[in-house]
Design an enzyme around this catalytic site. Sequence first.
Site, short mmCIF file in Angstrom:
data_model
loop_
_atom_site.label_atom_id
_atom_site.label_comp_id
_atom_site.label_asym_id
_atom_site.label_seq_id
_atom_site.Cartn_x
_atom_site.Cartn_y
_atom_site.Cartn_z
N ILE A 93 0.83 -1.21 0.00
CA ILE A 93 0.00 0.00 0.00
C ILE A 93 0.86 1.27 0.00
O ILE A 93 0.39 2.34 -0.40
CB ILE A 93 -0.97 -0.05 1.21
CG1 ILE A 93 -2.21 0.77 0.96
CG2 ILE A 93 -0.28 0.34 2.50
CD1 ILE A 93 -3.34 0.49 1.95
N ASN A 128 11.68 -8.49 6.75
CA ASN A 128 11.91 -7.82 8.04
C ASN A 128 11.41 -8.73 9.15
O ASN A 128 10.29 -9.26 9.07
CB ASN A 128 11.17 -6.48 8.06
CG ASN A 128 11.69 -5.52 7.01
OD1 ASN A 128 12.87 -5.58 6.65
ND2 ASN A 128 10.84 -4.64 6.52
N GLN A 155 10.23 -4.99 11.45
CA GLN A 155 8.96 -5.64 11.12
C GLN A 155 7.81 -4.89 11.79
O GLN A 155 7.81 -4.70 13.01
CB GLN A 155 8.96 -7.10 11.57
CG GLN A 155 7.69 -7.84 11.17
CD GLN A 155 7.71 -9.31 11.60
OE1 GLN A 155 8.62 -9.76 12.29
NE2 GLN A 155 6.70 -10.04 11.18
N HIS A 192 6.10 -12.05 5.74
CA HIS A 192 5.93 -11.57 4.36
C HIS A 192 7.28 -11.30 3.73
O HIS A 192 8.22 -10.84 4.39
CB HIS A 192 5.05 -10.32 4.29
CG HIS A 192 5.47 -9.21 5.21
ND1 HIS A 192 5.16 -9.23 6.56
CD2 HIS A 192 6.18 -8.07 4.99
CE1 HIS A 192 5.66 -8.12 7.12
NE2 HIS A 192 6.28 -7.42 6.21
N LEU A 193 7.36 -11.57 2.43
CA LEU A 193 8.51 -11.20 1.62
C LEU A 193 8.14 -9.92 0.89
O LEU A 193 7.11 -9.87 0.21
CB LEU A 193 8.76 -12.26 0.55
CG LEU A 193 9.72 -13.43 0.81
CD1 LEU A 193 9.28 -14.23 2.00
CD2 LEU A 193 9.83 -14.29 -0.44
N HIS A 194 8.98 -8.88 1.03
CA HIS A 194 8.85 -7.71 0.16
C HIS A 194 9.60 -8.04 -1.13
O HIS A 194 10.74 -8.52 -1.08
CB HIS A 194 9.55 -6.50 0.76
CG HIS A 194 8.92 -5.93 1.98
ND1 HIS A 194 8.14 -4.79 1.97
CD2 HIS A 194 8.95 -6.33 3.27
CE1 HIS A 194 7.75 -4.52 3.20
NE2 HIS A 194 8.23 -5.43 4.01
P1 AMP Z 1 7.15 -4.62 7.47
O1 AMP Z 1 7.78 -3.38 8.03
O2 AMP Z 1 8.12 -5.51 6.76
O3 AMP Z 1 6.29 -5.34 8.49
O4 AMP Z 1 6.22 -4.10 6.31
C1 AMP Z 1 4.84 -4.13 6.30
C2 AMP Z 1 4.41 -3.61 4.96
O5 AMP Z 1 3.02 -3.83 4.83
C3 AMP Z 1 4.64 -2.10 4.75
O6 AMP Z 1 5.48 -1.93 3.61
C4 AMP Z 1 3.24 -1.55 4.54
O7 AMP Z 1 3.20 -0.52 3.59
C5 AMP Z 1 2.48 -2.78 4.08
N1 AMP Z 1 1.05 -2.76 4.35
C6 AMP Z 1 0.44 -2.49 5.53
N2 AMP Z 1 -0.90 -2.57 5.41
C7 AMP Z 1 -1.14 -2.92 4.12
C8 AMP Z 1 -2.33 -3.15 3.35
N3 AMP Z 1 -3.56 -3.08 3.91
N4 AMP Z 1 -2.19 -3.48 2.06
C9 AMP Z 1 -0.97 -3.57 1.49
N5 AMP Z 1 0.18 -3.36 2.15
C10 AMP Z 1 0.11 -3.03 3.44
#
Ligand code: AMP
Length: 119
Positions: free
Chosen positions: A34, A93, A100, A106-108
């Site tokens: 997002i 992360n 995190q 999750h994998l970015h």
């Molecule tokens: P992390 O810091 O690795 O936990 O990253 C979480 C990621 O999830 C961030 O890059 C957010 O932008 C993304 N994120 C959070 N909520 C949503 C959502 N509803 N749809 C898509 N991505 C999301």
Amino acid sequence: MASDPNCIFCKIAAGAIPSRKVHEDDEILAFHDIAPWAPVHFLLIPKEHIASLANAEPRHEALLGRMMALAPKLALEQGCEPYPAGGFRVMVNTGAHGGQEVHHLHLHVMGGPRPWAKG
Ligand code: AMP
């Protein structure tokens, strides 16, 4: 399959919160981040609730392998340019020191021409 009713990514996996889907199968969902850091930025998650990479168990090895193997295929489909001139970044992360924020593994996957917004 384990699910956490308070987890935003479990809600996305269940379709209760909408997402821009990139891929879906029985075990894995991929959707656009997002708040993208890069021209291509999507997340790959297991549908099962696994809080982080640190919580993965031996029974998850095949699932983790499938997620890693899907990343390059989906990256190309989403517009990343081919390796080696192009390529992409995969980031997982894990925990507070790992940055995190969402506690569902999750994998970015990030790619596309630089400069990126971050990273
Ligand atoms: P992390 O810091 O690795 O936990 O990253 C979480 C990621 O999830 C961030 O890059 C957010 O932008 C993304 N994120 C959070 N909520 C949503 C959502 N509803 N749809 C898509 N991505 C999301």
